[in-house]
Write a protein that holds these residues in place. Structure first.
Motif, short mmCIF file in Angstrom:
data_model
loop_
_atom_site.label_atom_id
_atom_site.label_comp_id
_atom_site.label_asym_id
_atom_site.label_seq_id
_atom_site.Cartn_x
_atom_site.Cartn_y
_atom_site.Cartn_z
N PHE A 25 -7.45 8.87 -1.95
CA PHE A 25 -8.06 7.60 -2.34
C PHE A 25 -8.69 7.72 -3.72
O PHE A 25 -9.42 8.66 -4.01
CB PHE A 25 -9.13 7.17 -1.33
N GLU A 64 0.84 -1.20 0.00
CA GLU A 64 0.00 0.00 0.00
C GLU A 64 0.87 1.24 0.00
O GLU A 64 1.94 1.27 0.61
CB GLU A 64 -0.91 0.00 1.23
N GLN A 92 0.58 4.70 1.42
CA GLN A 92 -0.19 5.51 2.34
C GLN A 92 0.12 6.99 2.11
O GLN A 92 1.22 7.36 1.74
CB GLN A 92 0.13 5.13 3.78
N ASN A 147 -1.57 9.00 -0.11
CA ASN A 147 -2.16 9.50 -1.35
C ASN A 147 -3.68 9.58 -1.23
O ASN A 147 -4.30 8.84 -0.46
CB ASN A 147 -1.80 8.59 -2.53
N ASN A 150 -2.71 4.12 -5.08
CA ASN A 150 -2.82 3.73 -3.67
C ASN A 150 -2.14 2.42 -3.33
O ASN A 150 -2.04 2.06 -2.15
CB ASN A 150 -4.28 3.66 -3.26
N GLU A 161 -9.73 0.87 2.71
CA GLU A 161 -8.96 1.84 3.48
C GLU A 161 -9.90 2.76 4.25
O GLU A 161 -10.90 3.25 3.72
CB GLU A 161 -8.08 2.67 2.54
#
Length: 338
Positions: free
Chosen positions: A41, A35, A37, A39, A288, A238
């Protein structure tokens, strides 16, 4: 005349031999999904994947799930091979059972000991010691916002697309205790009349049993059509916040947005289809998340000697099943294709 008959017979035998050789082409597959993280969605309204609809092979559930009714009704969990041969029966068995799943699936998935494929099998999960991405993962883990989701290696017999069976993938936290299928907190559900409802039961049987909502879930389909092709249908869940929609009951066509954001579980899809080359490392990109994949040529199961298996740490119970030419050097798939 006799000479022509012998030539014809030899040709037919040769064609049959090639067809048999092409029946099973085994490759080793390694994937690493992570992942990104931080950024924004990238959520889409509908899943864009056009995945093979066959029941996927599940190599992860047998490692972690516990059938809490199986002992009382005489059920045994299906193996990956049984899922391939009779998916309907396995799915029916799963529907009649209550399965206890852990709240978290680790990022590193593997067999307890080194494994190697056997003729007639569909997929074989390998041990973490048989993976080759460790150095790359160590480098990537130093990047800001990087979070490992899933790393696993397996061997599979490649088939054309119409016969290929997807591999089920999932890992991370199970959000089903906190969030509903609509993405909102269970204690802050939006009224059913306010948001269109969809069926996400996936045939898991008893509707009273909540299906897990894994942080990462989906499938990967790899097939062989002279070249190797990879299809991904992955969903990343997320946590974030969202302003829930509300329908003005006096104006059916007008949607009024609430001004207060609430916790929300986003669905982020990565659906790609690309041709790949064996032994090369391929990168599947997404804002993402990302996926590294390598499909490696391997010694075919019927060409592995017992000595070669033991060098890999694989010990077999029936040496008689091995090829008679156990002293020959291991061979790999023809380099002229894939």
């Amino acid at each position: 005349m006799l000479k022509q008959s012998l030539v014809l017979a030899a040709s037919l035998l040769s064609i049959s031999s090639y067809a048999l050789a092409d029946a099973e082409r085994w490759f080793e597959v390694e994937i690493y999904i992570f992942e990104r993280q931080g950024n924004a969605f990238e959520e889409m309204t509908n899943n864009p994947a056009n995945m093979n609809k066959r029941q996927p092979i599940d190599m992860i559930s047998p490692l972690f799930n516990t059938d809490i009714t199986g002992a009382s009704i005489g059920l045994e969990g299906c193996t990956a091979q049984q899922w391939l041969e009779n998916a309907d029966k396995c799915n029916q068995q799963l529907s009649s059972a209550q399965v206890s799943s852990p709240s978290t699936i680790p990022a590193s998935i593997g067999a307890a000991t080194p494994q190697y494929a056997k003729e007639g099998e569909s997929t074989v999960l390998l041990a973490p010691s048989q993976a080759q991405f460790d150095d790359m993962i160590s480098t990537l883990s130093k990047e800001p916002g990087h979070k490992s989701l899933l790393h696993m290696t397996w061997q599979q017999s490649m088939q054309p697309r119409h016969r290929a069976t997807p591999i089920r993938l999932y890992a991370g936290d199970d959000f089903s205790e906190r969030y509903g299928k609509d993405g909102y907190l269970i204690d802050h559900q939006v009224a059913a009349s306010d948001i269109p409802q969809f069926n996400f039961d996936y045939g898991l049987g008893n509707s009273e049993t909540k299906a897990p909502i894994w942080q990462l879930e989906g499938a990967i389909n790899i097939y062989l059509n002279h070249y190797l092709y990879v299809e991904t249908a992955l969903t990343l869940h997320e946590e974030g916040t969202k302003i829930p929609p509300q329908i003005d009951r006096y104006k059916d066509t007008e949607t009024v947005m609430s001004s207060t954001p609430v916790p929300y579980l986003f669905n982020i899809w990565m659906a790609q289809n690309k041709r790949v080359i064996s032994d090369e490392i391929h990168y599947f990109d997404h804002p993402n998340m990302g996926m590294l994949l390598q499909i490696r040529k391997m010694t075919q199961p019927n060409e592995m000697s017992q000595e070669a298996l033991e060098q890999l740490g694989v010990f077999v119970d029936s040496p008689s099943k091995l090829d008679d030419n156990s002293g020959l050097e291991a061979k790999t798939v023809n380099d002229s294709v894939y």
